[in-house]
Design an enzyme around this catalytic site. Structure first.
Site, short mmCIF file in Angstrom:
data_model
loop_
_atom_site.label_atom_id
_atom_site.label_comp_id
_atom_site.label_asym_id
_atom_site.label_seq_id
_atom_site.Cartn_x
_atom_site.Cartn_y
_atom_site.Cartn_z
N ARG A 115 0.81 -1.23 0.00
CA ARG A 115 0.00 0.00 0.00
C ARG A 115 0.84 1.27 0.00
O ARG A 115 0.34 2.35 0.31
CB ARG A 115 -1.00 0.01 1.15
CG ARG A 115 -2.05 -1.07 1.03
CD ARG A 115 -3.08 -0.97 2.12
NE ARG A 115 -4.09 -2.01 1.95
CZ ARG A 115 -4.95 -2.38 2.89
NH1 ARG A 115 -4.92 -1.78 4.07
NH2 ARG A 115 -5.84 -3.31 2.65
N LYS A 137 2.14 11.50 -11.91
CA LYS A 137 1.53 10.45 -12.74
C LYS A 137 2.45 9.24 -12.78
O LYS A 137 3.64 9.37 -13.11
CB LYS A 137 1.31 10.95 -14.16
CG LYS A 137 0.07 11.78 -14.37
CD LYS A 137 -0.07 12.07 -15.86
CE LYS A 137 -1.32 12.82 -16.18
NZ LYS A 137 -1.45 13.06 -17.64
N LYS A 217 5.30 23.55 -16.33
CA LYS A 217 4.49 22.41 -15.92
C LYS A 217 4.04 22.54 -14.47
O LYS A 217 2.92 22.15 -14.12
CB LYS A 217 5.27 21.10 -16.13
CG LYS A 217 4.38 19.88 -15.91
CD LYS A 217 4.97 18.59 -16.42
CE LYS A 217 3.97 17.45 -16.26
NZ LYS A 217 4.51 16.15 -16.71
N GLU A 227 -5.77 16.55 -13.24
CA GLU A 227 -6.08 16.58 -14.67
C GLU A 227 -7.59 16.60 -14.94
O GLU A 227 -8.12 15.85 -15.73
CB GLU A 227 -5.44 15.39 -15.40
CG GLU A 227 -5.29 15.61 -16.89
CD GLU A 227 -4.51 14.53 -17.60
OE1 GLU A 227 -4.02 14.81 -18.70
OE2 GLU A 227 -4.38 13.42 -17.05
N ARG A 231 -4.82 21.06 -16.81
CA ARG A 231 -3.69 20.15 -17.01
C ARG A 231 -3.80 19.34 -18.30
O ARG A 231 -2.80 18.85 -18.84
CB ARG A 231 -3.54 19.22 -15.80
CG ARG A 231 -2.30 18.33 -15.86
CD ARG A 231 -2.05 17.61 -14.57
NE ARG A 231 -0.95 16.68 -14.68
CZ ARG A 231 -0.44 15.99 -13.67
NH1 ARG A 231 -0.93 16.14 -12.46
NH2 ARG A 231 0.58 15.18 -13.85
N ASN A 235 -1.52 17.42 -22.89
CA ASN A 235 -1.70 16.31 -23.82
C ASN A 235 -1.56 16.73 -25.28
O ASN A 235 -1.70 15.89 -26.18
CB ASN A 235 -3.08 15.67 -23.61
CG ASN A 235 -3.21 15.01 -22.25
OD1 ASN A 235 -2.28 14.34 -21.79
ND2 ASN A 235 -4.33 15.19 -21.58
N HIS A 238 -0.11 14.42 -27.96
CA HIS A 238 -0.02 13.09 -27.38
C HIS A 238 -1.13 12.13 -27.82
O HIS A 238 -0.94 10.92 -27.78
CB HIS A 238 0.02 13.17 -25.86
CG HIS A 238 1.34 13.61 -25.32
ND1 HIS A 238 1.89 14.84 -25.61
CD2 HIS A 238 2.24 12.97 -24.52
CE1 HIS A 238 3.07 14.94 -25.01
NE2 HIS A 238 3.30 13.83 -24.34
N HIS A 257 9.88 8.26 -27.80
CA HIS A 257 8.66 8.97 -27.40
C HIS A 257 8.61 10.38 -27.98
O HIS A 257 7.60 10.78 -28.58
CB HIS A 257 8.58 9.04 -25.87
CG HIS A 257 7.43 9.85 -25.36
ND1 HIS A 257 6.13 9.38 -25.38
CD2 HIS A 257 7.37 11.10 -24.83
CE1 HIS A 257 5.33 10.31 -24.88
NE2 HIS A 257 6.05 11.36 -24.55
#
Length: 354
Positions: A115, A137, A217, A227, A231, A235, A238, A257
């Site tokens: 946890r 994230k 950012k 998000e 936020r 993207n 993306h 990427h």
């Protein structure tokens, strides 16, 4: 190299000669055991630098295979198994030393093991330093979809040492640079203008660019940590870029990427011009600069349907519509924009015909 400290939510990002901070972090946490997660590349090129910089005894080094193709649940199971076998308890500390894959997956494993155990991110690629190091994230790829399983969880700290960039190939540095360009396009025209003055990445002041990109950012994430609104502008590039990245990997012509995101920014820049108020003149500026840095990749029309199918499963979608963040002008983006299949094909054709 002097440090720059950036406070984000409940942790701090240190940029510069930052690895020495690890001793004080361990002194504060008093971890029962300390583990370092690496891949075979960062074990060879980055771990010695970390060991030279800190006077800390690591209990074990956990090594996993490198690459996006290994950012999967079976690799997580190997990490969890190693932690169990090494008697890691809830006061153990995991240091993630590597690029975005190590940071995403190591943070995900730490956050779910018993946890949650504390973890420190030590990003070693430009991409991970300017993007994955901030925002909490974490996740893995599942069902052939990028980052489709994951959670939000902040690290104890992020330690960014730009000298790690010396271990990277020019291609890897160029890949990471795409996220800096994106931050300028969506939020900070001044950063975009700084970028456009750079034609030879060898001459770039990476510490300054990293700090400026992180500040963009940070401001966005501070406004919208989960998000739900603003936020989402991060993207940009993306939705199409992730689909391109996934399909090209399956086609045995993998792109890094940032290379895929460069494709995505051009295609979504075109969508911005037909769906939004993004001017033809600014689309031309965007196109010329990204092509100057990244060139054009060959993406066959036979791959378009597969890419579209990937977009249909993008986690950002709402009401069964493919969701985009598109440019209104350089320095300003708008969220929750949609495009249909024909418009998306048209945007990919725009890129292929450049």
């Amino acid at each position: 190299m002097a440090q720059k400290k950036i406070n984000v939510q409940d942790y701090q990002i240190n940029v510069g000669d930052s690895l020495s901070e690890l001793a004080s972090i361990c002194g504060r946490l008093e971890p029962t055991r300390i583990f370092v997660l690496v891949d075979e590349m960062t074990e060879k090129f980055c771990l010695p630098h970390l060991q030279d910089k800190v006077d800390i005894s690591f209990d074990s080094i956990i090594t996993i295979p490198s690459g996006e193709k290994n950012k999967t649940l079976p690799t997580c199971e190997k990490i969890w198994r190693r932690l169990f076998n090494l008697n890691a308890d809830r006061k153990s500390l995991l240091i993630n030393l590597g690029g975005g894959v190590i940071g995403d997956m190591g943070g995900f494993c730490a956050s779910t093991y018993m946890r949650g155990i504390p973890f420190v991110q030590v990003p070693t690629t430009l991409l991970s330093q300017v993007d994955a190091s901030i925002g909490g994230k974490l996740g893995i790829d599942y069902y052939e979809l990028k980052n489709s399983i994951g959670l939000f969880c902040n690290p104890v700290s992020v330690l960014i040492d730009p000298t790690f960039l010396e271990t990277l190939s020019p291609r890897e540095v160029r890949s990471g640079y795409a996220e800096i360009i994106k931050h300028g396009l969506i939020y900070d025209r001044k950063l975009w203008e700084i970028c456009t003055q750079i034609t030879d990445l060898k001459s770039a002041d990476w510490k300054e660019l990293i700090v400026q990109s992180l500040l963009v950012k940070k401001e966005i994430v501070d406004h919208d940590p989960r998000e739900k609104g603003l936020r989402k502008i991060l993207n940009f590039g993306h939705t199409i870029g992730h689909a391109v990245e996934s399909v090209m990997m399956e086609d045995d012509r993998p792109l890094l990427h940032g290379e895929a995101i460069a494709v995505g920014m051009l295609a979504e820049g075109y969508l911005s011009s037909i769906k939004n108020s993004f001017s033809v003149e600014e689309l031309q500026l965007l196109t010329e600069y990204i092509l100057e840095i990244y060139g054009r990749k060959e993406i066959g029309t036979e791959l378009y349907n597969n890419m579209f199918n990937k977009m249909l499963h993008d986690k950002k979608n709402e009401n069964q519509e493919i969701n985009f963040s598109l440019l209104k002008k350089i320095g300003k983006a708008e969220i929750n924009q949609t495009a249909d299949k024909e418009q998306i094909r048209e945007s990919l054709s725009f890129y292929s015909n450049l």
